[in-house]
Scaffold this active site. Structure first.
Site, PDB file in Angstrom:
ATOM      1  N   HIS A   1      22.327  12.472   7.629  1.00  0.00           N
ATOM      2  CA  HIS A   1      22.669  12.559   6.214  1.00  0.00           C
ATOM      3  C   HIS A   1      21.472  13.001   5.361  1.00  0.00           C
ATOM      4  O   HIS A   1      21.282  12.514   4.249  1.00  0.00           O
ATOM      5  CB  HIS A   1      23.216  11.223   5.724  1.00  0.00           C
TER       6      HIS A   1
ATOM      7  N   ASN B   1     -10.966  -9.584 -13.349  1.00  0.00           N
ATOM      8  CA  ASN B   1      -9.915  -9.078 -12.472  1.00  0.00           C
ATOM      9  C   ASN B   1      -8.596  -9.307 -13.189  1.00  0.00           C
ATOM     10  O   ASN B   1      -8.283 -10.432 -13.554  1.00  0.00           O
ATOM     11  CB  ASN B   1      -9.947  -9.835 -11.133  1.00  0.00           C
ATOM     12  N   GLY B   2      -7.807  -8.245 -13.421  1.00  0.00           N
ATOM     13  CA  GLY B   2      -6.530  -8.396 -14.098  1.00  0.00           C
ATOM     14  C   GLY B   2      -6.340  -7.334 -15.159  1.00  0.00           C
ATOM     15  O   GLY B   2      -7.034  -6.315 -15.179  1.00  0.00           O
TER      16      GLY B   2
ATOM     17  N   LYS C   1      -5.916  -4.711  -0.976  1.00  0.00           N
ATOM     18  CA  LYS C   1      -5.339  -5.698  -0.070  1.00  0.00           C
ATOM     19  C   LYS C   1      -4.467  -6.688  -0.816  1.00  0.00           C
ATOM     20  O   LYS C   1      -3.381  -7.039  -0.381  1.00  0.00           O
ATOM     21  CB  LYS C   1      -6.476  -6.440   0.661  1.00  0.00           C
TER      22      LYS C   1
ATOM     23  N   GLU D   1      -0.287   4.773   4.998  1.00  0.00           N
ATOM     24  CA  GLU D   1      -1.372   3.988   4.412  1.00  0.00           C
ATOM     25  C   GLU D   1      -2.749   4.440   4.874  1.00  0.00           C
ATOM     26  O   GLU D   1      -3.676   4.542   4.072  1.00  0.00           O
ATOM     27  CB  GLU D   1      -1.207   2.506   4.767  1.00  0.00           C
TER      28      GLU D   1
ATOM     29  N   GLU E   1       8.250   0.094   8.767  1.00  0.00           N
ATOM     30  CA  GLU E   1       6.881  -0.405   8.865  1.00  0.00           C
ATOM     31  C   GLU E   1       5.972   0.596   9.569  1.00  0.00           C
ATOM     32  O   GLU E   1       4.822   0.806   9.156  1.00  0.00           O
ATOM     33  CB  GLU E   1       6.876  -1.753   9.594  1.00  0.00           C
TER      34      GLU E   1
ATOM     35  N   TRP F   1     -11.094  -2.001  -9.080  1.00  0.00           N
ATOM     36  CA  TRP F   1     -10.004  -1.076  -8.781  1.00  0.00           C
ATOM     37  C   TRP F   1      -9.440  -0.648 -10.124  1.00  0.00           C
ATOM     38  O   TRP F   1      -8.920  -1.460 -10.872  1.00  0.00           O
ATOM     39  CB  TRP F   1      -8.937  -1.781  -7.937  1.00  0.00           C
TER      40      TRP F   1
ATOM     41  N   LYS G   1       2.650   2.331   7.856  1.00  0.00           N
ATOM     42  CA  LYS G   1       1.303   2.264   8.446  1.00  0.00           C
ATOM     43  C   LYS G   1       0.684   3.657   8.525  1.00  0.00           C
ATOM     44  O   LYS G   1      -0.503   3.840   8.234  1.00  0.00           O
ATOM     45  CB  LYS G   1       1.360   1.642   9.850  1.00  0.00           C
TER      46      LYS G   1
ATOM     47  N   ARG H   1     -10.498  -5.874  -0.296  1.00  0.00           N
ATOM     48  CA  ARG H   1      -9.485  -6.007  -1.337  1.00  0.00           C
ATOM     49  C   ARG H   1      -9.149  -4.663  -1.982  1.00  0.00           C
ATOM     50  O   ARG H   1      -8.130  -4.539  -2.669  1.00  0.00           O
ATOM     51  CB  ARG H   1      -9.964  -6.988  -2.411  1.00  0.00           C
TER      52      ARG H   1
ATOM     53  N   CYS I   1      -9.499  -5.771  -6.993  1.00  0.00           N
ATOM     54  CA  CYS I   1     -10.828  -6.093  -7.513  1.00  0.00           C
ATOM     55  C   CYS I   1     -11.361  -7.347  -6.821  1.00  0.00           C
ATOM     56  O   CYS I   1     -10.628  -8.109  -6.214  1.00  0.00           O
ATOM     57  CB  CYS I   1     -10.833  -6.333  -9.021  1.00  0.00           C
TER      58      CYS I   1
END
Length: 612
Positions: A508, A99-100, A607, A492, A485, A73, A489, A27, A2
């Protein structure tokens, strides 16, 4: 997550709010809204992007020199126009952005219903604004006092800004475990979740601390009280941000800009901290905790997402070079298994934003158990930077793209310097090897530039595999975290399912998935295990997998059997993650663009994750 922006002053608020909301888009959010006060209260909000809100508001009344805005969000309630912020109390007197998460909202809501309050949305935020109004009306309190008392009844995390229709020359804001900054102009104030909406207008800022309530007035007055009603002294700081860093600079996306900035940002991270000619590494932020860190029984690294991958690389660095045991923990899981922490441990938190709620919670637990805490963050003045005993900034500048690129390499660069500094101090590596690593580290920006120069080749490979439904990333040793990583990416920003695995673990389980439709990205630069990695590549090819190999320049064996080869400059093995990560960033970027994805604002992601 948010974003909050607010303005009180002489200017028209609406253009400032809209521009601020656009600055905060990075964000992550699913709806946006503004509230403007000019005798009459006008609240406009819409599901979707800020541009959709702007289109909706076109031709409507936007006059007013006080206003609040928000990008949401979704947590409580689905993303729609009704649940979007700002929210207004049932009488229409108070308007609030938040926000929260208010954890005890359900209990509060039932109590408020019995007192006659009505609710239009499914959100915890509407409960909070009605709670403030109830406290205000019950005792005839000022807005700031009503906010303070109401927050003593709240359990959870919040950053809020409240506007009162009856007090049009005042804004009241507060925070707990969610960031909030106040920008100070000439008889005007800007409030926001971070400095990005503010830097265009002023660089004088105050970072609000947990359980502080700030009141700003049109006459230029500002006051800060604690939730316990104690007057606080405002600490004005200089905002360390340039407006140019918030623009795309000719690139199509912030992510591509930030990928290409890495030769510069890695050099900036090292500037004044490393001298290859004189053979030294010095990190000023370590000094007050240096003795404790050098004599620690172990390091515990807590982080989330990409920062967790940086922590895994640090585990290899610290154990290999410094001979200190390291545990790398998901911050989100750390405190839920009653971890063993002692006074001889040092807990290292890694976070780009410095506001990650789970990482902050892990740090608080560590402090309660007596451990020393060290922070590695990007955002100056952030919560983790203020909470930890000591720490270092990575100094890579604002990162706007949700998928981290330059912050990741900045974190790895900082952690590498930290390992080298401690290895030199503890004499756990030879002087010759130390000098070799320092010399090579100083060359990394140039070598990253060489990888960026083969962008067109990586773009071609992206076009060949962009329609794959799944992908596998393999690496060994220092390159195993890079495999993780690289897979993250791709997930995402392109929404392709991908997994990262230690190359030897492929047999395995994941080998069952390999066929002619499965791209397998192999990071194959390790000298220490080259033949074993070559064997892994052969195993993939035997099952018709499509191999994209990241190899050192001049590679002969793996290049012959891979379907596609990306050559990167050779370096010392502990430094390979800094170079090997670059082609994987570019590969994910190009695949996402070709698939029509929103690279900078991927769906469902934020973000800065400021809720647990």
């Amino acid at each position: 997550m948010c974003g909050i922006v607010a303005y009180l002053g002489k200017k028209e608020a609406y253009p400032i709010l809209i521009k601020g909301l656009k600055r905060l888009e990075y964000r992550g959010y699913d709806s946006a809204g503004v509230a403007l006060l000019n005798g009459k209260l006008n609240v406009y909000k819409r599901k979707g992007k800020v541009q959709e809100l702007e289109n909706f508001v076109d031709q409507k009344s936007t006059h007013g020199t006080i206003g609040i805005g928000h990008t949401r969000w979704a947590t409580h309630g689905k993303p729609d126009d009704t649940n979007a912020h700002p929210h207004t109390s049932s009488s229409g007197r108070l308007t609030l952005v938040h926000n929260g998460i208010i954890e005890n909202y359900a209990v509060l809501k039932e109590a408020l219903k019995k007192l006659g309050h009505t609710f239009k949305s499914e959100t915890d935020t509407e409960v909070l604004v009605n709670l403030i109004e109830e406290v205000q009306n019950a005792d005839g309190l000022s807005l700031e006092e009503a906010v303070r008392i109401a927050l003593t009844k709240v359990v959870g995390a919040y950053a809020i800004v409240v506007m009162d229709r009856n007090e049009p020359d005042k804004l009241v804001a507060a925070r707990m475990s969610s960031p909030l900054v106040v920008g100070i102009g000439e008889d005007e104030f800007y409030l926001a979740s971070d400095g990005t909406p503010i830097v265009e207008y002023t660089k004088k800022v105050i970072y609000i601390k947990d359980e502080e309530i700030v009141t700003v007035k049109r006459n230029g007055e500002i006051s800060i009280m604690s939730i316990n009603n104690e007057l606080q002294t405002p600490f004005i700081q200089e905002l360390e941000m340039e407006i140019e860093a918030l623009e795309k600079g000719g690139y199509d996306y912030f992510m591509l800009k930030e990928i290409n900035e890495q030769p510069h940002t890695i050099a900036e991270c090292m500037r004044g901290r490393l001298n290859a000619e004189e053979g030294w590494v010095s990190l000023g932020g370590v000094k007050q905790l240096q003795e404790k860190m050098l004599n620690a029984d172990r390091f515990i690294i807590v982080s989330c997402g990409t920062s967790w991958h940086a922590g895994l690389i640090a585990e290899y660095l610290f154990e290999d070079l410094v001979r200190i045991p390291v545990e790398v923990e998901y911050a989100s899981e750390f405190r839920y298994r009653n971890p063993v922490i002692t006074e001889k441990d040092v807990v290292i938190a890694i976070s780009q934003s410095g506001e990650t709620a789970d990482t902050l919670a892990a740090l608080k637990l560590a402090k309660e158990r007596g451990a020393a805490t060290f922070g590695i963050v990007n955002v100056v003045g952030s919560s983790i930077a203020r909470f930890t005993d000591a720490g270092c900034y990575i100094h890579v500048g604002p990162e706007i793209g949700v998928a981290s690129t330059k912050a990741f390499t900045g974190q790895v660069t900082l952690l590498t310097m930290l390992a080298l500094m401690f290895a030199k101090e503890k004499k756990t590596i030879s002087d010759a090897y130390f000098n070799q690593l320092v010399t090579e580290l100083a060359k990394i920006p140039e070598k990253v530039g060489e990888v960026l120069a083969i962008n067109s080749q990586i773009q071609y490979i992206a076009g060949e595999i962009k329609d794959a439904p799944n992908a596998l990333y393999l690496g060994r040793g220092y390159n195993f975290p890079i495999a993780l990583e690289g897979a993250l990416k791709l997930k995402e920003i392109s929404y392709i399912h991908a997994e990262g695995y230690p190359a030897a673990e492929m047999k395995h389980g994941p080998i069952a998935l390999i066929d002619e439709n499965m791209p397998v990205v192999v990071i194959a630069t390790n000298k220490s295990a080259y033949e074993k990695i070559a064997s892994n590549v052969q195993e993939v090819k035997a099952r018709k997998g499509v191999v994209i190999a990241i190899v050192a320049k001049g590679d002969k064996e793996i290049s012959k059997i891979a379907d596609y080869t990306i050559e990167i400059p050779e370096t010392e093995e502990p430094l390979t993650p800094l170079i090997a990560s670059i082609p994987l960033q570019l590969l994910s970027y190009h695949i996402a663009v070709m698939r029509g994805c929103n690279v900078d604002q991927p769906r469902n992601l934020a973000k800065s994750v400021t809720v647990e």
